[in-house]
Design a protein around this motif. Structure first.
Motif, PDB file in Angstrom:
ATOM      1  N   TYR A  47      57.641  31.566  -7.042  1.00  0.00           N
ATOM      2  CA  TYR A  47      58.039  30.221  -6.624  1.00  0.00           C
ATOM      3  C   TYR A  47      57.439  29.914  -5.258  1.00  0.00           C
ATOM      4  CZ  TYR A  47      61.573  32.479  -3.690  1.00  0.00           C
ATOM      5  OH  TYR A  47      62.213  33.255  -2.763  1.00  0.00           O
ATOM      6  N   LYS A  49      57.548  26.680  -1.974  1.00  0.00           N
ATOM      7  CA  LYS A  49      58.143  25.457  -1.432  1.00  0.00           C
ATOM      8  C   LYS A  49      57.152  24.848  -0.449  1.00  0.00           C
ATOM      9  CE  LYS A  49      62.209  23.569   0.750  1.00  0.00           C
ATOM     10  NZ  LYS A  49      63.607  23.783   1.060  1.00  0.00           N
ATOM     11  N   LEU A  59      59.702  22.018  -4.515  1.00  0.00           N
ATOM     12  CA  LEU A  59      59.888  23.411  -4.886  1.00  0.00           C
ATOM     13  C   LEU A  59      59.408  23.557  -6.313  1.00  0.00           C
ATOM     14  CD1 LEU A  59      61.157  26.233  -4.267  1.00  0.00           C
ATOM     15  CD2 LEU A  59      63.253  25.352  -5.286  1.00  0.00           C
ATOM     16  N   ALA A  60      58.678  24.628  -6.613  1.00  0.00           N
ATOM     17  CA  ALA A  60      58.167  24.801  -7.966  1.00  0.00           C
ATOM     18  C   ALA A  60      58.083  26.282  -8.322  1.00  0.00           C
ATOM     19  CB  ALA A  60      56.786  24.158  -8.096  1.00  0.00           C
ATOM     20  N   SER A  72      53.997  23.188  -6.221  1.00  0.00           N
ATOM     21  CA  SER A  72      54.860  22.739  -5.117  1.00  0.00           C
ATOM     22  C   SER A  72      54.143  21.729  -4.233  1.00  0.00           C
ATOM     23  CB  SER A  72      55.362  23.927  -4.295  1.00  0.00           C
ATOM     24  OG  SER A  72      54.315  24.523  -3.578  1.00  0.00           O
ATOM     25  N   CYS A  76      55.405  18.042  -3.618  1.00  0.00           N
ATOM     26  CA  CYS A  76      55.610  17.584  -2.243  1.00  0.00           C
ATOM     27  C   CYS A  76      54.918  16.241  -2.018  1.00  0.00           C
ATOM     28  CB  CYS A  76      55.080  18.633  -1.270  1.00  0.00           C
ATOM     29  SG  CYS A  76      55.232  18.164   0.461  1.00  0.00           S
TER      30      CYS A  76
END
Length: 99
Positions: A47, A49, A59-60, A72, A76
Motif C-alpha cells: 500500500y 499514501k 491511499l491505494a 495512490s 491524490c
C-alpha cells in the motif's frame, strides 16, 4: 543576518523521502511472494499514501509497491483537484508491503 535557503531545505526533504522510499522498496523486493497464511493470499500485499501540499490525498493498495505508489498518486491528483487542493504537489509519503 541569516537568510534561510528554502530551496536547500526542500531538496534535503525530497532526498530524505527518496532514501526512505528506496529502503522500503529494497525491503519489499527481497520478500518471498508466498503467503504465510491462507487468508494472506486474498487482497493486495502493498500500500501507499500520497499527499498534496493542500487538499485531500490518496491511499491505494496494489500487488507490487510500484503499482500501489502509482495508484495512490493518481488518487491524490484526483482527490486534491476535487477538494480545491494542489494536485501538482502530490507526493508519496508512505509506501510499504505487508510482511
Amino acid at each position: 543576518m541569516t537568510v534561510k535557503n528554502t530551496h536547500s531545505h526542500s531538496t534535503r526533504l525530497l532526498l530524505s523521502l527518496l532514501a526512505v522510499n528506496l529502503a522500503m522498496t529494497a525491503g519489499c523486493a527481497s520478500k518471498a511472494n508466498t503467503p504465510r497464511y491462507a487468508s494472506a493470499s486474498i487482497g493486495s500485499a502493498c500500500y501507499a499514501k500520497a499527499l498534496p501540499t493542500v487538499g485531500e490525498g490518496g491511499l491505494a493498495w496494489g500487488d507490487t509497491l510500484n503499482a500501489a505508489r502509482q495508484k495512490s498518486l493518481t488518487n491524490c491528483i484526483r482527490y486534491a483537484g476535487r477538494s480545491g487542493g494542489t494536485p501538482s504537489t502530490c507526493q508519496v509519503v508512505l509506501a510499504e508491503c505487508k510482511h
